[in-house]
Design a protein around this motif. Structure first.
Motif, PDB file in Angstrom:
ATOM      1  N   ILE A 145       0.741  -1.241  -0.128  1.00 12.30           N
ATOM      2  CA  ILE A 145       0.087  -0.031  -0.033  1.00 12.30           C
ATOM      3  C   ILE A 145       1.003   1.203   0.228  1.00 12.30           C
ATOM      4  CG2 ILE A 145      -1.688   1.186   1.301  1.00 12.30           C
ATOM      5  CD1 ILE A 145      -3.010  -1.135   1.876  1.00 12.30           C
ATOM      6  N   LEU A 192       3.188  -5.269   5.777  1.00 10.83           N
ATOM      7  CA  LEU A 192       2.196  -4.350   5.182  1.00 10.83           C
ATOM      8  C   LEU A 192       2.245  -2.936   6.142  1.00 10.83           C
ATOM      9  CD1 LEU A 192       0.128  -4.660   2.993  1.00 10.83           C
ATOM     10  CD2 LEU A 192      -1.268  -5.111   4.749  1.00 10.83           C
ATOM     11  N   VAL A 193       2.193  -3.222   7.459  1.00 13.66           N
ATOM     12  CA  VAL A 193       1.990  -1.960   8.094  1.00 13.66           C
ATOM     13  C   VAL A 193       3.281  -0.949   8.107  1.00 13.66           C
ATOM     14  CG1 VAL A 193       1.713  -1.186  10.508  1.00 13.66           C
ATOM     15  CG2 VAL A 193       0.516  -2.866   9.933  1.00 13.66           C
ATOM     16  N   MET A 197       3.128   0.701   4.949  1.00 20.84           N
ATOM     17  CA  MET A 197       2.363   1.839   4.970  1.00 20.84           C
ATOM     18  C   MET A 197       3.171   3.027   5.618  1.00 20.84           C
ATOM     19  SD  MET A 197      -1.117   0.184   5.916  1.00 20.84           S
ATOM     20  CE  MET A 197      -2.333   1.045   5.796  1.00 20.84           C
ATOM     21  N   TRP A 256       4.360   6.459   4.099  1.00 21.75           N
ATOM     22  CA  TRP A 256       3.780   7.621   4.555  1.00 21.75           C
ATOM     23  C   TRP A 256       4.954   8.726   4.878  1.00 21.75           C
ATOM     24  CZ3 TRP A 256      -1.301   7.852   7.489  1.00 21.75           C
ATOM     25  CH2 TRP A 256      -1.860   9.133   7.467  1.00 21.75           C
ATOM     26  N   PHE A 269      -6.951   5.337  -3.000  1.00 24.01           N
ATOM     27  CA  PHE A 269      -7.060   4.180  -2.031  1.00 24.01           C
ATOM     28  C   PHE A 269      -8.401   3.471  -1.942  1.00 24.01           C
ATOM     29  CE2 PHE A 269      -4.837   3.866   2.329  1.00 24.01           C
ATOM     30  CZ  PHE A 269      -4.242   2.493   1.972  1.00 24.01           C
ATOM     31  N   TRP A 328      -3.246   0.916  19.306  1.00 27.02           N
ATOM     32  CA  TRP A 328      -2.087   0.164  18.423  1.00 27.02           C
ATOM     33  C   TRP A 328      -1.338  -0.674  18.984  1.00 27.02           C
ATOM     34  CZ3 TRP A 328       1.919   3.210  14.966  1.00 27.02           C
ATOM     35  CH2 TRP A 328       2.418   2.152  14.176  1.00 27.02           C
ATOM     36  N   LEU A 355      -4.336  -0.456  14.084  1.00 27.60           N
ATOM     37  CA  LEU A 355      -3.793   0.668  13.482  1.00 27.60           C
ATOM     38  C   LEU A 355      -4.926   1.671  12.933  1.00 27.60           C
ATOM     39  CD1 LEU A 355      -1.362   2.489  12.713  1.00 27.60           C
ATOM     40  CD2 LEU A 355      -1.078   1.039  10.778  1.00 27.60           C
ATOM     41  N   PHE A 410      -5.694   5.025  11.114  1.00 28.64           N
ATOM     42  CA  PHE A 410      -5.231   6.182  10.479  1.00 28.64           C
ATOM     43  C   PHE A 410      -6.095   7.649  10.732  1.00 28.64           C
ATOM     44  CE2 PHE A 410      -2.706   3.233   8.345  1.00 28.64           C
ATOM     45  CZ  PHE A 410      -1.262   3.912   8.109  1.00 28.64           C
ATOM     46  N   VAL A 443      -6.085  -3.688   6.952  1.00 25.56           N
ATOM     47  CA  VAL A 443      -5.613  -2.609   6.049  1.00 25.56           C
ATOM     48  C   VAL A 443      -6.799  -1.962   5.773  1.00 25.56           C
ATOM     49  CG1 VAL A 443      -5.015  -2.504   3.775  1.00 25.56           C
ATOM     50  CG2 VAL A 443      -4.196  -4.343   4.838  1.00 25.56           C
TER      51      VAL A 443
END
Lengths: 288, 349
Positions: free
Chosen positions: A35, A91-92, A95, A99, A223, B54, B60, B62, B115
């Motif tokens: 991502i 994955l995290v 991201m 970012w 997204f 988290w 998580l 955002f 996700v």
């Protein structure tokens, strides 16, 4: 009647911009499960490449269609080699790192060029339908979106690279056993995804405000469209872009542009809730 | 956590030091610095909320700023209408908690994966930003409070003594309230983590399937963690609005959401003190960068985040803990080695 035609054009325009914006992200997310939160900044870099080279005297069409994708494609490959490849499967962390990357790119461009830059005029003229006006550029955007979809389809289905890429996407271990280098495929796919995003940035440069922070407006939209579309790169992107483009434009028409976006976001959340696998996970199983 | 749970004395000492610092700070610093510290403490509460959901719930978000902003706006609107900050603070905590409960029900009971959770929280924040931004004009008012759209709401009344609207807190008292709230939230979260609920939450984070096989409902537990996080973020929002006496839609901005994630990543995920430390450090850095013109603060923040993700993914506090643990363990380990070497026959048995 004229009004209906103009609204149809607006819907077409919205869907075409979404296709252009999301195709690169869909390739990167669909192929590598990465991502890329710096996606909006890739769009911004494409727009900047176009504006700067056009202002330097280059033909606007070359600036949009050649310089922007080439430049962002190269940037994408550099980023993949220096950053993304250490983070596959996390994955995290990807991201977070992307970012960070997006902040870095925004900071860098602001430092280099300041908060504003001279834009480029919209090429091609306008035409009128009854009492309403529209521009040929809208039609051009839609045409480019269609060509890009067709191009990706042909490359993925009909070429050796497409075959190898799809194999790597399905099972990297097996592909490696058969003599493919997955790392190279990932690098190239990331570069291609970035290049398509750069093209989108270049094409949107004449019709949007070119500022360092412009990416933020696109990243969320891109997204949710990719997630709403699901795992099939083409069918998912095309169907979700069409649906969201329609919702956004109709919502904007009947309320205000701001609430059009709000309606778009709310319907995206509901869509994800009803179809967690995305549109293509339910309706276009097995398609590309 | 568990390692320190066995050392109540150390915990009490740390708490006493924190309270002493809270009381002593106004004696030593200028009013401007004190205001800055107050801001840091308010943001520290926000950092704790994300550090909790988290780090201990594995959620998580955002869009933690959604709850932060809601708390801020809830405080501003209700304090203007009520004229007394006591109840307004309560509303600023309750409203985001209820919102978190609704959103969390939608997300966790829909079994939406991690996700997509990120995508949805991000989207919700954008929705709130867009909606509040569009509320300019006189028709958008709640009671006596005009929402003001992108201009925000100026001159929001600040905190007063509980139940006594005529006694408005001065900056020093405001610092006590904000810093005290930070310490209170920290202690409350530590206690919550030691309770059965906190332990089950960590179990769910570690392995959702195993926790559910043991008879716990991961959806409910995650929802609980999310709601607590929302309430804490709402309190942070109220503290923030109290600090500036002003609230505008930028409170929902994505850049702030990003910054909270950076605080937690830098300070250390899976600790409570880490996010607060990260928050203080990054904010201090940010304010220092703001004093010069050569480079942009986004550049520094982005670079810091990338460096931490690549090279120090655990964050500062856990890394320091590991190093300290190694330094303490090293001499004893050499001792153990020599004993083994001296008695090889026994060691083999």
């Amino acid at each position: 009647m004229d009004l209906a035609f103009i609204i149809a054009l607006d819907v077409l325009n919205g869907a075409a911009s979404l296709v252009l914006l999301c195709l690169g992200l869909a390739i990167i997310f669909g192929m590598m499960r990465v991502i890329n939160l710096a996606h909006g900044e890739f769009v911004m870099l494409g727009a900047y490449a176009t504006v700067i080279s056009a202002n330097a005297g280059l033909n606007i069409w070359i600036a949009m269609l050649v310089v922007a994708p080439l430049f962002v494609g190269v940037v994408g490959i550099v980023i993949e080699r220096c950053l993304i490849r250490f983070l596959y499967g996390r994955l995290v962390d990807t991201m977070l790192a992307t970012w960070g990357l997006s902040l870095l790119i925004v900071g860098l461009v602001t430092t280099l060029y300041g908060n504003t830059i001279k834009g480029v005029p919209t090429p091609l003229g306008g035409f009128s339908v009854g009492a309403y006006k529209s521009s040929y550029y809208t039609l051009f955007l839609a045409a480019v979106a269609l060509v890009m979809l067709a191009l990706v389809y042909v490359v993925m289905r009909r070429t050796r690279f497409g075959l190898v890429a799809r194999a790597t996407m399905q099972n990297p271990g097996m592909a490696a056993t058969l003599g493919v280098n997955p790392s190279r495929i990932y690098m190239m796919s990331f570069g291609i995804g970035a290049a398509i995003t750069g093209l989108a940035g270049g094409l949107l440069a004449p019709v949007s405000g070119v500022v360092p922070t412009m990416g933020a407006a696109y990243v969320a939209k891109a997204f949710i469209t990719v997630v709403g579309g699901g795992s099939a790169i083409l069918a998912g992107t095309a169907s979700a872009s069409g649906l969201f483009g329609l919702i956004n434009q109709l919502g904007s028409y009947f309320t205000t542009p701001v609430f059009g976006e709000v309606i778009l976001f709310i319907s995206a959340i509901i869509l994800i809730r009803i179809l967690p696998q995305g549109i293509s996970g339910r309706f276009f199983k097995g398609s590309l | 956590m568990t390692r320190f749970a066995g050392r109540p004395l150390l915990n009490w000492a740390a708490l006493a030091a924190a309270v002493a610092a809270l009381i002593a700070v106004p004696e030593f610093v200028e009013i401007f610095t004190l205001m800055q510290f107050t801001l840091f403490a308010a943001m520290g509460v926000l950092a704790l909320s994300l550090g909790f959901i988290w780090g201990y719930g594995g959620i998580l978000s955002f869009g933690q700023t959604a709850f932060f902003g809601l708390g801020g706006y809830a405080y501003a609107v209700s304090v203007i209408n009520l004229g007394d900050s006591t109840g307004a603070i309560g509303i600023a905590i309750a409203l985001p908690a209820v919102f978190a409960a609704i959103l969390g029900y939608f997300v966790f009971y829909g079994r939406i994966s991690d996700v997509y959770l990120g995508v949805i929280t991000l989207t919700v924040t954008l929705i709130l930003f867009n909606v509040v931004n569009a509320t300019a004009g006189d028709e958008y008012r709640i009671g006596a409070a005009a929402l003001g759209g992108f201009n925000g709401m100026p001159s929001v009344p600040t905190f007063n003594m509980p139940g006594n609207p005529s006694m408005v807190l001065d900056p020093t008292q405001g610092w006590y309230a904000t810093g005290g709230a930070l310490i209170f939230v920290y202690v409350a979260l530590r206690l919550l983590l030691r309770s059965p609920f906190g332990r089950i939450a960590v179990a769910v984070r570690e392995n959702e399937v195993r926790a559910s096989l043991l008879g716990y409902d991961p959806r409910l537990i995650k929802l609980g963690v999310f709601v607590v996080g929302g309430a804490v973020a709402g309190l942070g929002g109220a503290l923030y609005v109290n600090w500036g006496a002003f609230v505008s839609p930028t409170i929902f901005a994505l850049s702030l959401s990003a910054e909270i994630i950076i605080w937690v990543t830098v300070g250390g995920l899976g600790t409570l003190i880490g996010p607060v430390v990260g928050c203080f450090m990054i904010q201090y850095l940010d304010s220092q960068i703001g004093t010069q013109q050569t480079f942009n603060s986004n550049l520094a923040l982005g670079a810091i985040l990338i460096v931490f993700v690549l090279l120090l993914p655990q964050g500062l506090i856990p890394t320091l803990r590991t190093l300290a643990g190694r330094a303490i363990a090293a001499p004893s380990r050499t001792a153990a080695k020599t004993t083994v070497a001296e008695r090889p026959a026994e060691a083999r048995q």
